[in-house]
Design a protein around this motif. Structure first.
Motif, PDB file in Angstrom:
ATOM      1  N   LEU A 291      -0.835  20.019  14.806  1.00 49.57           N
ATOM      2  CA  LEU A 291      -0.384  18.669  14.511  1.00 49.57           C
ATOM      3  C   LEU A 291       0.253  18.634  13.122  1.00 49.57           C
ATOM      4  O   LEU A 291       0.082  19.576  12.339  1.00 49.57           O
ATOM      5  N   PRO A 292       0.990  17.570  12.807  1.00 50.25           N
ATOM      6  CA  PRO A 292       1.641  17.496  11.489  1.00 50.25           C
ATOM      7  C   PRO A 292       0.700  17.750  10.323  1.00 50.25           C
ATOM      8  O   PRO A 292       1.061  18.455   9.370  1.00 50.25           O
ATOM      9  N   GLN A 293      -0.516  17.191  10.374  1.00 50.60           N
ATOM     10  CA  GLN A 293      -1.450  17.391   9.268  1.00 50.60           C
ATOM     11  C   GLN A 293      -1.810  18.870   9.091  1.00 50.60           C
ATOM     12  O   GLN A 293      -2.028  19.332   7.965  1.00 50.60           O
ATOM     13  N   ASP A 294      -1.840  19.626  10.216  1.00 53.96           N
ATOM     14  CA  ASP A 294      -2.147  21.052  10.127  1.00 53.96           C
ATOM     15  C   ASP A 294      -1.031  21.813   9.408  1.00 53.96           C
ATOM     16  O   ASP A 294      -1.294  22.729   8.622  1.00 53.96           O
ATOM     17  N   TYR A 295       0.217  21.423   9.680  1.00 55.81           N
ATOM     18  CA  TYR A 295       1.345  22.076   9.008  1.00 55.81           C
ATOM     19  C   TYR A 295       1.350  21.764   7.520  1.00 55.81           C
ATOM     20  O   TYR A 295       1.636  22.648   6.690  1.00 55.81           O
ATOM     21  N   PHE A 296       1.031  20.528   7.164  1.00 58.74           N
ATOM     22  CA  PHE A 296       0.980  20.173   5.746  1.00 58.74           C
ATOM     23  C   PHE A 296      -0.176  20.886   5.051  1.00 58.74           C
ATOM     24  O   PHE A 296      -0.052  21.294   3.885  1.00 58.74           O
ATOM     25  N   ILE A 297      -1.294  21.029   5.738  1.00 55.35           N
ATOM     26  CA  ILE A 297      -2.436  21.754   5.178  1.00 55.35           C
ATOM     27  C   ILE A 297      -2.066  23.219   4.956  1.00 55.35           C
ATOM     28  O   ILE A 297      -2.378  23.807   3.909  1.00 55.35           O
ATOM     29  N   ASP A 298      -1.373  23.812   5.928  1.00 51.40           N
ATOM     30  CA  ASP A 298      -0.917  25.201   5.783  1.00 51.40           C
ATOM     31  C   ASP A 298       0.047  25.340   4.605  1.00 51.40           C
ATOM     32  O   ASP A 298      -0.012  26.322   3.847  1.00 51.40           O
ATOM     33  N   LEU A 299       0.933  24.368   4.462  1.00 48.13           N
ATOM     34  CA  LEU A 299       1.891  24.386   3.361  1.00 48.13           C
ATOM     35  C   LEU A 299       1.173  24.343   2.017  1.00 48.13           C
ATOM     36  O   LEU A 299       1.481  25.127   1.101  1.00 48.13           O
ATOM     37  N   ALA A 300       0.204  23.423   1.888  1.00 49.78           N
ATOM     38  CA  ALA A 300      -0.536  23.291   0.629  1.00 49.78           C
ATOM     39  C   ALA A 300      -1.326  24.570   0.333  1.00 49.78           C
ATOM     40  O   ALA A 300      -1.411  25.007  -0.823  1.00 49.78           O
ATOM     41  N   ARG A 301      -1.898  25.174   1.356  1.00 51.77           N
ATOM     42  CA  ARG A 301      -2.643  26.419   1.161  1.00 51.77           C
ATOM     43  C   ARG A 301      -1.712  27.536   0.695  1.00 51.77           C
ATOM     44  O   ARG A 301      -2.059  28.335  -0.192  1.00 51.77           O
ATOM     45  N   THR A 302      -0.529  27.613   1.295  1.00 49.10           N
ATOM     46  CA  THR A 302       0.433  28.651   0.931  1.00 49.10           C
ATOM     47  C   THR A 302       0.877  28.493  -0.514  1.00 49.10           C
ATOM     48  O   THR A 302       0.947  29.477  -1.274  1.00 49.10           O
TER      49      THR A 302
ATOM     50  N   ILE B 240       6.120   9.413   8.440  1.00 47.38           N
ATOM     51  CA  ILE B 240       4.770   9.923   8.167  1.00 47.38           C
ATOM     52  C   ILE B 240       3.778   8.777   8.008  1.00 47.38           C
ATOM     53  O   ILE B 240       2.608   8.892   8.396  1.00 47.38           O
ATOM     54  N   SER B 241       4.234   7.635   7.470  1.00 47.99           N
ATOM     55  CA  SER B 241       3.343   6.470   7.335  1.00 47.99           C
ATOM     56  C   SER B 241       2.950   5.926   8.703  1.00 47.99           C
ATOM     57  O   SER B 241       1.784   5.577   8.931  1.00 47.99           O
ATOM     58  N   ALA B 242       3.928   5.865   9.608  1.00 51.88           N
ATOM     59  CA  ALA B 242       3.631   5.392  10.971  1.00 51.88           C
ATOM     60  C   ALA B 242       2.667   6.355  11.661  1.00 51.88           C
ATOM     61  O   ALA B 242       1.729   5.932  12.357  1.00 51.88           O
ATOM     62  N   TYR B 243       2.892   7.653  11.464  1.00 52.34           N
ATOM     63  CA  TYR B 243       2.012   8.654  12.068  1.00 52.34           C
ATOM     64  C   TYR B 243       0.599   8.544  11.512  1.00 52.34           C
ATOM     65  O   TYR B 243      -0.386   8.599  12.265  1.00 52.34           O
ATOM     66  N   MET B 244       0.483   8.383  10.189  1.00 47.83           N
ATOM     67  CA  MET B 244      -0.844   8.293   9.574  1.00 47.83           C
ATOM     68  C   MET B 244      -1.577   7.038  10.023  1.00 47.83           C
ATOM     69  O   MET B 244      -2.781   7.079  10.298  1.00 47.83           O
TER      70      MET B 244
ATOM     71  N   LEU C 117      -7.302  14.276  18.613  1.00 51.33           N
ATOM     72  CA  LEU C 117      -5.983  14.886  18.447  1.00 51.33           C
ATOM     73  C   LEU C 117      -6.091  16.344  18.023  1.00 51.33           C
ATOM     74  O   LEU C 117      -5.266  17.173  18.383  1.00 51.33           O
ATOM     75  N   SER C 118      -7.116  16.644  17.236  1.00 49.33           N
ATOM     76  CA  SER C 118      -7.277  18.009  16.730  1.00 49.33           C
ATOM     77  C   SER C 118      -7.645  19.003  17.827  1.00 49.33           C
ATOM     78  O   SER C 118      -7.577  20.213  17.621  1.00 49.33           O
TER      79      SER C 118
END
Length: 321
Positions: A11-22, A116-120, A4-5
């Motif tokens: 992907l959703p995980q990339d956006y969440f990672i960007d958010l946490a970094r910000t 998000i649970s279904a996606y994970m 997927l990467s």
């Protein structure tokens, strides 16, 4: 089939990672001096302990963890303490206010967690399939090839902060009975444990627990969402949620038991042993606490059924008079 990467979009995980970094960038000027001051004091009064902790973290840190945000144990400690402090203060503040109606927010919260649970669940299983994982005995892959799975495991770890909102909703609704030791212990401890898993080995055997727990959460938050919408037909699911959670704990205990047996008795290479042993012990605590919760609820339901039957009998007797 590509991972997927490797798709040409985020992907959703990339956006969440960007958010946490910000968030990390904006909070660093405030948190870094506090962390430095605390570490200085610890080094002054307990230098040996600091040395051993640093040595342990350096020895067990996965190279993949360096690619991910929110891996600083000091930040994890702050979030955990902040969660406990919010509960302590929130319950006392709410004594002076009426119960707030947060139905719309609750619906949104439950919908997000179902999604998000279904996606994970699907994403973790897909990456496991791509990596040719077997059911058990999957070693941690610290190479670049393991990064897609590591991102999914990180997202699962990060989602535990979103589940803290469950407690906040209970507090503003003044459902203090639900804010039990089991509830607080589970939310706080699982966040810390999944930080450790992501920090040490965010691939391999971690996939099984992440996928299984995500699947259970699809059922649980899906039930909460549909119930809040007024679908009374789903009420029967309530009686199976705790059972499914206890079944989950048993399955994780089977996994950890087999992995420990495989490593220590059969001498096969495997997932980090101390993480596997921690999972085994933690699942015992969760199984015991949830079983106690299940017994209490079953007893209350039985008593409520007796009261309802007695009331119905009284009403029938009045009609016959």
């Amino acid at each position: 089939m590509a991972s997927l990467s490797q798709l040409p979009f985020k992907l959703p995980q990339d956006y969440f990672i960007d958010l946490a970094r910000t968030v990390g960038v904006y909070t660093a000027p405030y948190l870094d001096p506090v962390e430095a001051a605390i570490v200085d004091q610890l080094e002054k009064y307990a230098p040996t302990a600091v040395h051993h902790v640093r040595g342990f973290l350096a020895a067990v840190e996965s190279p993949l963890a360096r690619e991910l945000p929110l891996m600083n144990p000091f930040h994890v400690l702050l979030i955990s303490l902040g969660y406990l402090f919010t509960i302590f203060v929130g319950m006392r503040i709410m004594k002076n206010f009426n119960r707030f109606e947060v139905k719309t927010f609750s619906l949104l919260h439950n919908f997000v967690l179902v999604s998000i649970s279904a996606y994970m669940c699907g994403g973790v299983l897909y990456e496991a399939y791509q990596a040719k994982y077997t059911l058990f005995e999957n070693q941690a892959d610290h190479s670049a090839a393991g990064l897609p799975m590591a991102k999914m495991i990180w997202l699962f770890y990060f989602s535990k902060t979103m589940e803290f909102i469950d407690t906040m909703i209970m507090i503003v609704k003044k459902n203090n009975r639900q804010v039990s030791f089991l509830h607080v212990y589970h939310h706080c401890s699982i966040f810390t444990i999944w930080w450790l898993v992501t920090f040490v080995a965010p691939t391999g055997e971690a996939y099984f627990s992440a996928a299984l727990n995500s699947f259970i959460h699809v059922i649980m938050y899906g039930y909460y969402f549909l119930s809040a919408l007024g679908f009374k037909q789903v009420s029967f699911i309530k009686f199976y949620i705790t059972r499914s959670q206890m079944t989950q704990f048993c399955m994780m205990m089977i996994q950890s038991s087999w992995d420990m047996y495989s490593m220590k008795v059969l001498g096969r290479p495997g997932y980090p042993f101390f993480i596997t042993a921690l999972l085994f012990v933690y699942m015992w605590t969760m199984l015991g606490l949830f079983y106690n919760f299940y017994r209490k609820n079953a007893k209350l339901a039985k008593e409520a059924k007796k009261v309802k039957a007695a009331a119905a009998a009284t009403e029938k007797a009045k009609k016959l008079q």
